[in-house]
Design a protein around this motif. Structure first.
Motif, short mmCIF file in Angstrom:
data_model
loop_
_atom_site.label_atom_id
_atom_site.label_comp_id
_atom_site.label_asym_id
_atom_site.label_seq_id
_atom_site.Cartn_x
_atom_site.Cartn_y
_atom_site.Cartn_z
N HIS A 25 1.05 -1.33 0.02
CA HIS A 25 0.15 0.25 0.41
C HIS A 25 0.74 1.36 0.06
O HIS A 25 1.83 1.61 1.06
N SER A 26 0.85 1.85 -0.56
CA SER A 26 1.13 3.44 -0.90
C SER A 26 0.41 4.33 -0.67
O SER A 26 -1.04 4.66 -1.37
N PHE A 27 1.15 5.75 0.47
CA PHE A 27 0.41 6.96 0.43
C PHE A 27 1.29 7.63 0.02
O PHE A 27 2.80 7.47 0.51
N ALA A 28 0.66 9.06 -0.17
CA ALA A 28 1.28 10.35 -0.08
C ALA A 28 1.01 11.42 0.46
O ALA A 28 -0.50 11.64 0.35
N ALA A 29 1.54 12.63 1.41
CA ALA A 29 0.88 13.41 1.96
C ALA A 29 1.00 14.17 1.09
O ALA A 29 1.64 14.40 0.18
N ASP A 30 0.14 15.51 1.51
CA ASP A 30 0.21 17.13 1.00
C ASP A 30 1.65 17.96 1.18
O ASP A 30 2.26 18.20 0.81
N ASN A 31 2.70 17.86 2.69
CA ASN A 31 3.37 17.92 3.32
C ASN A 31 4.22 17.09 3.33
O ASN A 31 3.52 15.93 4.59
N GLU A 32 5.65 17.66 4.13
CA GLU A 32 6.28 16.47 5.07
C GLU A 32 6.32 16.25 6.51
O GLU A 32 6.18 15.45 6.87
N GLU A 33 5.49 17.55 6.89
CA GLU A 33 5.13 17.92 7.81
C GLU A 33 3.65 16.55 8.45
O GLU A 33 4.26 15.85 9.86
N LEU A 34 2.37 16.98 7.22
CA LEU A 34 1.07 16.04 7.85
C LEU A 34 2.06 14.36 7.56
O LEU A 34 1.76 12.92 8.28
N LYS A 35 3.34 13.56 6.98
CA LYS A 35 3.73 12.68 6.18
C LYS A 35 4.33 11.88 7.97
O LYS A 35 4.80 10.65 8.25
N GLN A 36 4.50 13.19 8.45
CA GLN A 36 5.49 12.28 9.80
C GLN A 36 4.10 11.84 10.72
O GLN A 36 4.60 11.60 11.65
N LYS A 37 3.54 13.16 10.53
CA LYS A 37 2.23 12.63 11.67
C LYS A 37 2.09 11.35 11.81
O LYS A 37 1.61 10.55 12.24
N TRP A 38 1.82 11.05 10.29
CA TRP A 38 0.97 9.60 9.89
C TRP A 38 2.34 8.70 10.08
O TRP A 38 1.92 7.61 10.91
N LEU A 39 3.79 8.88 10.03
CA LEU A 39 4.41 8.11 9.91
C LEU A 39 4.75 7.28 12.15
O LEU A 39 5.15 6.09 12.25
N LYS A 40 4.71 8.18 11.90
CA LYS A 40 4.68 8.49 14.18
C LYS A 40 4.13 7.28 14.90
O LYS A 40 3.51 6.35 15.60
N VAL A 41 2.92 7.65 13.71
CA VAL A 41 1.36 7.17 14.67
C VAL A 41 1.78 5.27 14.04
O VAL A 41 1.13 4.54 14.91
N ILE A 42 1.75 5.79 12.58
CA ILE A 42 1.79 4.15 11.97
C ILE A 42 3.02 3.70 12.56
O ILE A 42 3.17 1.99 12.56
#
Length: 206
Positions: free
Chosen positions: A171-188
């Motif tokens: 499964h591939s995902f892409a966030a709109d910005n780096e800050e949002l990506k890091q928030k998702w990665l922290k939880v995942i």
């Protein structure tokens, strides 16, 4: 308060399916209608009821089946079916989530598509994907436990992407910005190890 005051209308672009029968809307066969009592977006079949609404001078208005039964005081004899795993309303889980936002999503070689992604507090190890924030049924769920996370972007067009893999499942995902990506990665990163975040409120993304 049903019928006594005007409802907040759910906007057409906030749903991709009828909020009652869950049939997908499309340009040709399923026009969107609003229930004048609850404000939900429904298909023509589910808006084929009329009731007198107090807030509109007791005039007859189009309403959905559920509101019709409540307003005329008739109980639906059918027992409500137990909700399946996908039949959890997006608004229900988004309002009580560890994290929720739009992400671009791609499975295998299919084209990228926009999805409303939610990790609920009650199920912090499962990622729910909806077509839009007010949809009443999820398109898919991913139990995150045991997945491998690859946060190296593979495309210059999507620099804030990450990938989840488990055996043949990718499964591939892409966030709109780096800050949002890091928030998702922290939880995942926690979820794939079977852990849940302690500071959940800090991770809310509106």
């Amino acid at each position: 308060e049903l019928g006594k005051r005007a409802p907040r209308w759910i906007r057409d672009n906030e749903v991709t399916m009828c909020m009652k029968c869950k049939e997908p809307f499309n340009a040709l066969t399923r026009r969107r209608h609003h229930c004048r009592a609850c404000g939900h977006v429904v298909c023509w079949k589910c808006s084929d009821y009329k009731a007198h609404l107090e807030y509109d001078g007791n005039k007859l208005n189009k309403v959905c089946k559920d509101c019709y039964h409540v307003i005329i005081g008739c109980t639906d004899s059918e027992e409500k079916k137990r909700k399946g795993i996908l039949e959890i309303e997006s608004a229900e889980v988004s309002g009580n989530s560890v994290i929720c936002s739009f992400l671009q999503y791609m499975e295998k070689s299919k084209p990228w598509q926009k999805a409303w992604c939610v990790i609920p507090k009650q199920e912090a190890l499962v990622l729910y994907m909806y077509g839009a924030p007010q949809d009443v049924k999820a398109l898919a769920t991913i139990p995150l436990l045991g997945y491998t996370v690859d946060d190296t972007p593979k495309s210059a067009d999507l620099p804030h992407s990450f990938k989840l893999t488990q055996s043949k499942s990718v499964h591939s995902f892409a966030a709109d910005n780096e800050e949002l990506k890091q928030k998702w990665l922290k939880v995942i990163h926690l979820a794939v190890r079977g852990e849940t975040p302690e500071c959940q409120n800090e991770l809310q993304v509106n």
